[in-house]
Design a protein around this motif. Structure first.
Motif, mmCIF file in Angstrom:
data_model
loop_
_atom_site.group_PDB
_atom_site.id
_atom_site.type_symbol
_atom_site.label_atom_id
_atom_site.label_comp_id
_atom_site.label_asym_id
_atom_site.label_seq_id
_atom_site.Cartn_x
_atom_site.Cartn_y
_atom_site.Cartn_z
ATOM 1 N N ILE A 78 0.841 -1.202 0.000
ATOM 2 C CA ILE A 78 0.000 0.000 0.000
ATOM 3 C C ILE A 78 0.881 1.258 0.000
ATOM 4 C CG2 ILE A 78 -1.644 1.332 1.388
ATOM 5 C CD1 ILE A 78 -2.856 -1.353 2.269
ATOM 6 N N THR A 79 1.982 1.223 0.758
ATOM 7 C CA THR A 79 2.906 2.359 0.789
ATOM 8 C C THR A 79 3.492 2.611 -0.589
ATOM 9 O OG1 THR A 79 3.455 1.844 3.098
ATOM 10 C CG2 THR A 79 4.964 3.292 1.907
ATOM 11 N N ALA A 80 3.804 1.556 -1.312
ATOM 12 C CA ALA A 80 4.348 1.711 -2.663
ATOM 13 C C ALA A 80 3.312 2.306 -3.605
ATOM 14 C CB ALA A 80 4.817 0.357 -3.185
ATOM 15 N N GLN A 81 2.064 1.886 -3.477
ATOM 16 C CA GLN A 81 1.003 2.370 -4.368
ATOM 17 C C GLN A 81 0.612 3.813 -4.046
ATOM 18 O OE1 GLN A 81 -0.968 0.987 -6.835
ATOM 19 N NE2 GLN A 81 -0.531 -1.193 -6.805
ATOM 20 N N ALA A 82 0.307 4.076 -2.773
ATOM 21 C CA ALA A 82 -0.235 5.375 -2.380
ATOM 22 C C ALA A 82 0.836 6.377 -1.999
ATOM 23 C CB ALA A 82 -1.216 5.193 -1.216
ATOM 24 N N GLY A 83 2.042 5.937 -1.757
ATOM 25 C CA GLY A 83 3.068 6.831 -1.252
ATOM 26 C C GLY A 83 2.923 6.981 0.258
ATOM 27 N N ILE A 84 4.000 7.435 0.885
ATOM 28 C CA ILE A 84 3.992 7.548 2.351
ATOM 29 C C ILE A 84 2.920 8.527 2.816
ATOM 30 C CG2 ILE A 84 5.358 8.263 4.348
ATOM 31 C CD1 ILE A 84 7.855 7.331 2.788
ATOM 32 N N ALA A 85 2.763 9.657 2.122
ATOM 33 C CA ALA A 85 1.815 10.690 2.542
ATOM 34 C C ALA A 85 0.387 10.165 2.537
ATOM 35 C CB ALA A 85 1.948 11.917 1.641
ATOM 36 N N LEU A 86 -0.046 9.579 1.422
ATOM 37 C CA LEU A 86 -1.427 9.093 1.338
ATOM 38 C C LEU A 86 -1.631 7.833 2.176
ATOM 39 C CD1 LEU A 86 -2.383 9.706 -2.407
ATOM 40 C CD2 LEU A 86 -2.888 11.091 -0.390
ATOM 41 N N THR A 87 -0.555 7.063 2.364
ATOM 42 C CA THR A 87 -0.676 5.903 3.256
ATOM 43 C C THR A 87 -0.953 6.371 4.681
ATOM 44 O OG1 THR A 87 0.818 4.584 1.887
ATOM 45 C CG2 THR A 87 0.485 3.865 4.165
ATOM 46 N N TRP A 88 -0.262 7.420 5.105
ATOM 47 C CA TRP A 88 -0.546 7.981 6.427
ATOM 48 C C TRP A 88 -1.995 8.497 6.484
ATOM 49 C CZ3 TRP A 88 3.306 10.689 10.073
ATOM 50 C CH2 TRP A 88 4.428 9.868 10.268
ATOM 51 N N LEU A 89 -2.460 9.095 5.398
ATOM 52 C CA LEU A 89 -3.851 9.574 5.373
ATOM 53 C C LEU A 89 -4.829 8.409 5.495
ATOM 54 C CD1 LEU A 89 -5.830 11.922 5.028
ATOM 55 C CD2 LEU A 89 -5.654 11.609 2.540
ATOM 56 N N ILE A 90 -4.531 7.324 4.781
ATOM 57 C CA ILE A 90 -5.378 6.126 4.892
ATOM 58 C C ILE A 90 -5.386 5.608 6.329
ATOM 59 C CG2 ILE A 90 -5.512 3.683 4.243
ATOM 60 C CD1 ILE A 90 -4.587 4.503 1.434
ATOM 61 N N ILE A 91 -4.197 5.548 6.932
ATOM 62 C CA ILE A 91 -4.102 5.063 8.319
ATOM 63 C C ILE A 91 -4.880 5.973 9.257
ATOM 64 C CG2 ILE A 91 -2.513 4.663 10.233
ATOM 65 C CD1 ILE A 91 -0.386 3.883 8.116
ATOM 66 N N LEU A 92 -4.690 7.295 9.111
ATOM 67 C CA LEU A 92 -5.333 8.244 10.036
ATOM 68 C C LEU A 92 -6.847 8.289 9.819
ATOM 69 C CD1 LEU A 92 -2.720 11.142 9.992
ATOM 70 C CD2 LEU A 92 -3.096 9.420 11.776
ATOM 71 N N MET A 93 -7.303 8.133 8.570
ATOM 72 C CA MET A 93 -8.750 8.060 8.334
ATOM 73 C C MET A 93 -9.337 6.828 9.015
ATOM 74 S SD MET A 93 -9.248 9.176 4.335
ATOM 75 C CE MET A 93 -10.894 8.477 4.323
ATOM 76 N N SER A 94 -8.668 5.709 8.875
ATOM 77 C CA SER A 94 -9.146 4.480 9.516
ATOM 78 C C SER A 94 -9.146 4.630 11.033
ATOM 79 C CB SER A 94 -8.264 3.293 9.106
ATOM 80 O OG SER A 94 -8.247 3.135 7.709
ATOM 81 N N VAL A 95 -8.064 5.218 11.550
ATOM 82 C CA VAL A 95 -7.951 5.369 12.999
ATOM 83 C C VAL A 95 -8.986 6.363 13.533
ATOM 84 C CG1 VAL A 95 -6.432 6.222 14.826
ATOM 85 C CG2 VAL A 95 -5.541 4.686 13.079
ATOM 86 N N THR A 96 -9.320 7.380 12.730
ATOM 87 C CA THR A 96 -10.366 8.320 13.156
ATOM 88 C C THR A 96 -11.684 7.594 13.384
ATOM 89 O OG1 THR A 96 -9.332 10.132 11.944
ATOM 90 C CG2 THR A 96 -11.654 10.381 12.489
ATOM 91 N N VAL A 97 -12.045 6.750 12.424
ATOM 92 C CA VAL A 97 -13.293 5.987 12.559
ATOM 93 C C VAL A 97 -13.222 5.050 13.766
ATOM 94 C CG1 VAL A 97 -14.797 4.295 11.455
ATOM 95 C CG2 VAL A 97 -13.790 6.135 10.101
ATOM 96 N N THR A 98 -12.117 4.331 13.885
ATOM 97 C CA THR A 98 -12.030 3.353 14.977
ATOM 98 C C THR A 98 -11.900 4.025 16.339
ATOM 99 O OG1 THR A 98 -9.637 3.176 14.612
ATOM 100 C CG2 THR A 98 -11.043 1.577 13.500
ATOM 101 N N THR A 99 -11.219 5.181 16.397
ATOM 102 C CA THR A 99 -11.091 5.874 17.683
ATOM 103 C C THR A 99 -12.431 6.405 18.163
ATOM 104 O OG1 THR A 99 -8.825 6.540 17.154
ATOM 105 C CG2 THR A 99 -9.933 7.755 18.899
ATOM 106 N N ILE A 100 -13.186 7.013 17.263
ATOM 107 C CA ILE A 100 -14.523 7.505 17.643
ATOM 108 C C ILE A 100 -15.405 6.338 18.076
ATOM 109 C CG2 ILE A 100 -16.614 8.593 16.778
ATOM 110 C CD1 ILE A 100 -14.833 10.301 14.965
ATOM 111 N N THR A 101 -15.305 5.231 17.337
ATOM 112 C CA THR A 101 -16.077 4.046 17.729
ATOM 113 C C THR A 101 -15.596 3.516 19.071
ATOM 114 O OG1 THR A 101 -16.310 3.502 15.385
ATOM 115 C CG2 THR A 101 -16.863 1.778 16.971
ATOM 116 N N GLY A 102 -14.268 3.562 19.294
ATOM 117 C CA GLY A 102 -13.735 3.149 20.592
ATOM 118 C C GLY A 102 -14.247 4.008 21.721
ATOM 119 N N LEU A 103 -14.385 5.313 21.494
ATOM 120 C CA LEU A 103 -14.943 6.207 22.513
ATOM 121 C C LEU A 103 -16.409 5.861 22.782
ATOM 122 C CD1 LEU A 103 -13.430 9.628 21.346
ATOM 123 C CD2 LEU A 103 -12.707 8.244 23.295
#
Length: 920
Positions: A78-103
């Protein structure tokens, strides 16, 4: 805990009812324990179930479930396809959803006592079965499919190892299927061994993954060997980081949301700890703390891994040592040329076997010791598969025990000290095997993404809904919960679902709507403080208050607006007069208010406990009979004062009764004079309080309490005429006086119902001939499909003999109640009647003679014209209060309605207009 009555009432010296306080286990002596133990000799103590803390039970379990197959096998790609910047965005978008759900999950877990059942139990008990049931079923299915995803990841790694050594079993695809089925079978055996063995296996997997991480990080700083350089690894280089910072989309999956759908399942293990809530020592502490800590540490690991591997490894490499060249060789293209390697040919032909874009095992190649990464892959995939394999059956087991959905109760049975859902394990195993046969990780991951996103959307929306409706069961103590964050989490989850795969999102939401609608339709017999109930209550309260601002109008009375025919039905216990309940329930259903009132007579202290016990039973009886009515009771010294309380206090705002419906007193001649006086007094009280009156008489009577006592079931349902189809009969209305039109309205509403729709309504009017046209218009204004008729008020008798017999019968009826005072003056009559106001003087008999003969004649007309009708409705005569003795008034009602086979309803409005004719 003692009851309020124990604390408030006078303590009676009855040793049979004394409550013995339970000893405090912290301060009790050892003697009771010893005595108890002596009585239990020969019996082994029950084994204690295994309980876990927040680290072992939640944090480690969640981290293992999050660190799955995607971490090792797809994040570098995924890092190779999206690049480090967009991979971080993918990770942070996923974590945003899961963190709110965790709360949200943390808030739910601190909202009350938590038992076994995981996410389903938490949500259903906090927010109700409607949302909990749909979330539980979808989440259990998603976890079952996740077992397949992680197992396929494990099988894929084993397949690659076999391929490197030319030891394939059959072929690459079927090898994944064979290895996957064998692996999930072994995991099933570990699960069936019990939670204690499963927890030990998870600790082992956790240690293996940590070692593999350390091994990977150490490998990134070790100078690259020629073999590793040939595969694209050159340790940390700024230009490699810069090149891999931007995206390079390749293949059919080369888009942002395609990669997001593949990555997102790796962030979905946040509920692994909550799903074994029944096996935690203190779920309210363990779930919030362990879940949020797991999200934090795994997020850090994802970000670090994508950044480090993106700074060390090229996207394309041949893996051939022969591609080593001198730096600056003409014709060499790409970043590798500056490091002495020429990968130009394989890059242009897109035939490179290595590099981040081509080699899924890049982490193993970078690490200091490759087999440790392989061990980490095994640990991550197997631990995640094992966690999902445990979570899905436990959630499903709790759902099955609640029996919200049909045909699944079989899977609810538990075995052993921890009530292990063995049948659920086997069902999850079958589902997992079915998806393992797909044998394609990139195809399974998007399926899971949609279902997990749907679950998270429902969880967040449920919390938001409970917050805005002020649900009485929603009082979380978790301080970091925000209803607006929950709403944002729900919205972003739905948006991402449609951006990933719109048709799969529609299917998932359709399933949710179906499951939610099924529970709402079936209305399971559970009471967990649903937020749906709170929402309904708030809406009802809002609309009820809003009705106070609506002006009354005749059309509203007729059509069910602000003041429809709203009935207070004096049923006593509703199951004792089912015909009266069915009659009023028929024309008020889905239209207006119906309250069944019961007066409990006797001392208050004795009747209060009986009221509590009986009230719920009466309400259940009404629900079982599908009567949309409220039940209320009052305690009073006598019947009349109790009915006065009901007429003054029943209802809320403009949802207050305006009609009193009651049964005819058949035994008035044999009853005590005071009960007769009270009965007629209730009718007078109704008119005093501006109520209309509806009195029902049936030839067989209304009270079936003696019959019901013969049945052991208190909710036994007796059938009545108002529950059967009436066919092509007639509803005969005898509109004798202009009471505002209520005598016409109630039969009209009854005739609109399905069982009475085939009946023809006939309206008979009495009075002057010159009012015929006006009265016909009044009946037509109610849209009555009628046949009009008129009977003259002074029609000649068909037979002098029959009239004399009827008059003689009436005279015999009132004879026991006459004073026979010989027409004495009023003072003498008052003295004779002292203490017995129901007695009839000779003067009153003479003064009311014409009205008495009218009832006799009306009865003959009813017998002539309406003998075969389905129902007779007739205007109720009124006796002046203080001028007409109660016995004489009851004699009129008896004479008017006697010997009639159909049910007879005597109706009198409160002289206020209820027909649209009057407003035209």
């Amino acid at each position: 805990r003692p009851s309020l009555a124990d604390l408030h009432s006078i303590l009676k010296p009855d040793p049979g009812h004394l409550r013995v306080p339970l000893p405090d286990p912290q301060h009790s002596s050892s003697l009771p324990d010893a005595e108890e133990g002596a009585g239990e000799l020969g019996r082994d103590p029950a084994p204690e179930p295994v309980r876990f803390g927040w680290v072992k039970g939640v944090m480690i379990r969640c981290m293992l479930n999050i660190w799955g197959v995607i971490l090792y096998l797809r994040l570098p790609w995924i890092t190779a396809q999206a690049g480090i910047a967009l991979t971080w965005l993918i990770i942070l978008m996923s974590v945003t959803v899961t963190t709110i759900t965790g709360l949200s999950i943390s808030a739910i877990s601190t909202n009350g006592k938590v038992k076994s059942g995981g996410t389903y139990f938490l949500i259903s008990r906090s927010l109700g079965p409607e949302l909990g049931g749909s979330i539980g079923l979808i989440f259990a299915f998603a976890n079952a499919v996740a077992v397949a995803m992680h197992t396929v990841g494990f099988a894929e790694t084993v397949r690659d190892l076999l391929q490197e050594h030319d030891s394939l079993i059959v072929d690459p695809t079927n090898d994944i299927r064979i290895i996957g089925v064998l692996t999930v079978t072994v995991l099933l055996g570990i699960s069936l061994a019990g939670m204690e063995w499963e927890a030990k296996a998870q600790i082992l997997f956790f240690l293996v993954i940590l070692v593999s991480f350390i091994n990977y990080l150490v490998g990134t700083v070790i100078p690259a060997t020629a073999e590793k350089q040939a595969k694209g690894f050159f340790s940390y280089r700024a230009d490699i980081f810069a090149q891999n910072f931007v995206p390079s989309w390749r293949g059919p999956e080369g888009s942002f949301f395609s990669l997001f759908s593949i990555f997102f399942p790796s962030a979905t293990g946040i509920l692994a700890g909550a799903n074994i809530s029944g096996d935690l020592k203190d779920p309210a502490v363990a779930i919030p703390k362990g879940t949020l800590m797991a999200i934090f540490w795994t997020t850090v690991s994802y970000l670090v891994l994508s950044a480090t591997i993106g700074a060390c490894v090229l996207r394309d490499a041949s893996g051939s040592l022969n591609d080593s060249v001198a730096v600056g060789l003409p014709g060499c293209e790409g970043l590798a040329c500056s490091y002495g390697w020429n990968f130009t040919e394989c890059t242009q032909q897109q035939s490179c076997r290595y590099g981040l874009s081509n080699y899924y095992q890049s982490m193993s190649m970078v690490s200091g010791f490759g087999p440790l990464i392989t061990a980490g892959i095994f640990g991550a995939t197997l631990s995640s598969a094992l966690a999902c394999l445990v979570s899905a059956p436990k959630v499903f087991q709790c759902l099955c025990k609640d029996e919200l959905y049909p045909l699944i109760g079989f899977f609810g049975k538990g075995y052993g000290k921890n009530s292990e859902p063995i049948r659920g394990y086997l069902l999850t195993y079958v589902i997992a095997v079915g998806f393992i046969l797909i044998a394609e990780l990139n195809a399974i991951a998007p399926i899971i993404s949609n279902f997990f996103l749907c679950s998270y959307a429902l969880i967040n929306f449920s919390c938001f809904h409970a917050s805005i409706t002020n649900s009485p069961g929603w009082r979380p103590s978790f301080r970091y919960y925000s209803k607006w964050a929950a709403l944002f989490g729900a919205a972003i989850s739905v948006v991402i679902m449609f951006l990933l795969t719109w048709w799969a999102a529609l299917i998932a939401l359709g399933i949710v709507v179906f499951l939610l609608g099924y529970v709402l339709y079936k209305k399971p017999d559970v009471n967990w403080g649903s937020s749906m109930q709170a929402s309904s209550y708030n809406l009802a309260l809002s609309y009820s208050v809003g009705l106070s601002e609506v002006d009354e109008h005749i059309k509203n009375y007729r059509q069910g607006g602000s003041r429809p025919p709203q009935c207070l039905v004096l049923t006593g216990p509703p199951n004792s007069r089912p015909a009266l309940v069915d009659f009023v329930g028929t024309f008020t259903k889905n239209l207006s208010l119906m309250i069944c009132g019961n007066v409990l007579i006797g001392p208050r202290k004795q009747n209060v406990p009986e009221t509590w016990l009986a009230s719920d039973g009466h309400t259940r009886w009404l629900l079982k009979r599908k009567i949309k009515a409220f039940y209320t009771d009052v305690l009073a010294e006598d019947l009349r004062s109790g009915v006065q309380m009901l007429m003054q206090a029943a209802g809320l705002g403009k949802m207050r009764p305006n009609i009193v419906a009651l049964g005819y007193k058949r035994d008035w001649q044999a009853a005590t004079p005071q009960s007769l006086e009270d009965y007629v007094g209730i009718l007078h009280d109704a008119f005093d309080f501006k109520y209309g009156v509806c009195l029902l008489r049936m030839r067989e009577g209304l009270n079936v309490s003696r019959v019901m006592q013969a049945h052991t079931d208190p909710e036994q349902q007796a059938s009545t005429i108002f529950q059967s189809q009436q066919g092509k009969k007639t509803i005969d209305i005898y509109w004798l006086f202009d009471d505002g039109g209520l005598t016409l309205l109630i039969p009209y509403l009854l005739g609109r119902k399905k069982r009475w729709r085939k009946c023809k309504i006939r309206v008979f009017v009495g009075g002057q001939i010159n009012r015929m046209d006006e009265e016909r218009k009044a009946s037509a204004s109610g849209q009555l499909a009628t046949e009009g008729g008129r009977f003259p008020s002074r029609a000649p008798c068909p037979s002098a003999t029959s009239l004399s017999c009827s008059v003689r019968r009436f005279d015999e009826l009132i004879a026991p109640f006459r004073l026979n005072d010989g027409f004495k003056d009023e003072a003498a009559v008052s003295e004779l009647r002292h203490g017995c106001p129901w007695k009839i003087s000779d003067e009153e008999v003479h003064k009311h003679r014409a009205k008495s003969l009218r009832q006799v004649r009306l009865n003959e007309i009813l017998l002539d014209y309406s003998r075969d009708a389905a129902l007779i409705a007739i205007t109720l005569p009124i006796g002046r209060k203080g001028r007409c003795p109660s016995s004489l008034y009851m004699a009129w009602l008896e004479t008017l309605s006697q010997d009639l086979r159909p049910p007879v309803i005597l109706i009198r409005g409160n002289q206020e207009n209820v027909l649209t004719f009057y407003c035209q």
